[in-house]
Design a protein around this motif. Structure first.
Motif: not given
Length: 436
Positions: A171-177, A359-361, A240-247, A251-258
């Motif tokens: 769910m936290g990764e949906l917040t990131m999205l 960012s992705f994190f 947990v696997g879904l969370s890592v996959a979203y992160q 990161r791969l699509l948009h990079g690690a920058r803020d």
């Protein structure tokens, strides 16, 4: 000749560390308007001989010479070189704890450059009997915004857990999205000249919530529905696997920058003051409170007054019995995941517009804190989610204001630990009776 050239090249790295760090100088220069009513000129900088982590700026203001010293958490070659740790001036010496906290507050809501006079009251006025109480009121206002973020995401956690008895750690990764979509859309609005137009901002919010609602629905349809009835830790591991996959996907699509969207609704309103400290609120804070209250009221109405709400409450009481009496369990759970995803995106939009630096994190730590809020309030209880978010926001904000800010996360998760030990059902939660 060649030997001298090689010697010079060998010394260059050492010489590079002898000058003033440009980023540190810029950060320190931005603090000068907090101490000056007039414009300033003739700024010169130098490092302190006895403290490699501190720099001093000398400048002229109103025909007088002044200086400001900024100490950072690290030198120009260390981690933390852009993290401000302490400030001193020729008028005040090293700022005391409360005055430094006031300065930090001013940094976050700094007025325009041509309106520096109100800023001086944060750190130059003489403290009165009311100053500590005004500072406390300011922290309550600040905590309300943090509580809204945690409360919205905690609602997503609690809705899903109430109906399936499992925690969706993705769910936290949906917040990131939601935060990333908001940041990218805000960049587009900025290019179109609509970065601060309220209807455009509302459109961005609806777009982000709709996108993550679809993501939440897809999570259930493609993953969690296939694991329904599994009594092992497999669903948790999959989450947990879904969370890592979203992160990693982000990161791969948009990079690690803020990403730092343009702050929206950043008008400052002075509420009350005593000459030493002024309690302020931003238009964005009021908008966030209104948004959270509106979404909570809408969710409460949906749960209490609609067919979906009746189905959700039936599934919460007993999933098997609800299916026996004709409730479409699969559809009810899928809609619950979608609603949870939309609420998570609302929290992400608040983070992007109000705090920035997404960012992705972004969703990782926020997700765990919101889970802590849901557990403290009573996971499975809609009012408990908001109560837990409010409590966690208050604890975190007050700790940051009055104690060492570096330990605020430890305090937040320490609070979760205490509740898990002494009251695992939370403040408003009830022990589950379905054997899961």
């Amino acid at each position: 000749m060649l030997r001298h050239l090689l010697l010079l090249l060998a010394c260059l790295p050492l010489l590079a560390g002898c000058g003033v760090d440009a980023d540190q100088e810029l950060l320190c220069r931005k603090l000068i308007p907090a101490f000056e009513d007039e414009s300033f000129t003739g700024v010169s900088s130098r490092m302190l001989a006895d403290d490699p982590r501190a720099i001093r700026l000398d400048y002229q203001s109103a025909g007088e010479s002044h200086w400001i010293t900024c100490r950072f958490a690290g030198s120009s070659t260390e981690a933390g070189r852009t993290q401000l740790a302490a400030v001193a001036t020729d008028r005040t010496g090293w700022l005391s704890g409360i005055r430094y906290a006031m300065l930090e507050q001013w940094i976050r809501i700094k007025p325009p450059r041509n309106d520096a006079a109100p800023a001086a009251s944060f750190v130059r006025g003489v403290e009165t009997l009311w100053t500590p109480f005004l500072f406390l009121l300011q922290q309550i206002i600040n905590a309300a915004t943090v509580a809204c973020v945690y409360g919205l995401l905690a609602l997503g956690y609690t809705l899903v857990y109430a109906i399936i008895g499992q925690i969706n750690l993705a769910m936290g990764e949906l917040t990131m999205l939601g935060a990333m979509m908001t940041a990218m859309a805000a960049a587009g609005l900025g290019m179109a000249g609509l970065a601060t137009w309220p209807p455009a901002l509302l459109g961005v919010l609806v777009l982000a919530m709709g996108f993550t609602a679809v993501q939440g629905w897809a999570m259930d349809r493609l993953v969690f529905r296939r694991l329904r009835g599994v009594r092992s830790h497999t669903p948790l591991i999959i989450a947990v696997g879904l969370s890592v996959a979203y992160q990693e996907g982000m990161r791969l699509l948009h990079g690690a920058r803020d990403w730092w969207p343009t702050p929206a609704l950043a008008d400052r309103h002075d509420l009350v003051g005593d000459g030493a400290f002024t309690v302020t609120a931003l238009s964005s804070q009021l908008a966030i409170l209104g948004l959270t209250a509106g979404l909570y009221a809408l969710l409460w109405g949906v749960i209490q007054k609609t067919a979906y709400g009746r189905a959700h409450r039936a599934c919460t009481d007993d999933l098997a019995a609800a299916e026996l009496v004709g409730v479409d369990v699969n559809r009810t759970i899928a809609v619950t995941f979608a609603i949870g995803g939309g609420l998570a995106a609302a929290a992400g939009s608040v983070i992007a517009f109000y705090y920035g630096g997404v960012s992705f994190f972004t969703g990782s730590l926020i997700g765990f804190k919101a889970l802590a809020a849901a557990v403290v309030g009573g996971i499975g209880s809609v009012p408990g989610a908001m109560l837990g978010g409010a409590l966690l926001g208050l604890v975190e904000t007050f700790w940051s204001a009055y104690f060492v800010i570096a330990y605020k996360d430890i305090v937040a998760f320490g609070l979760l630990t205490l509740f898990l030990i002494y009251r695992p059902q939370g403040l408003l939660g009830q022990p589950r009776g379905r054997g899961d």
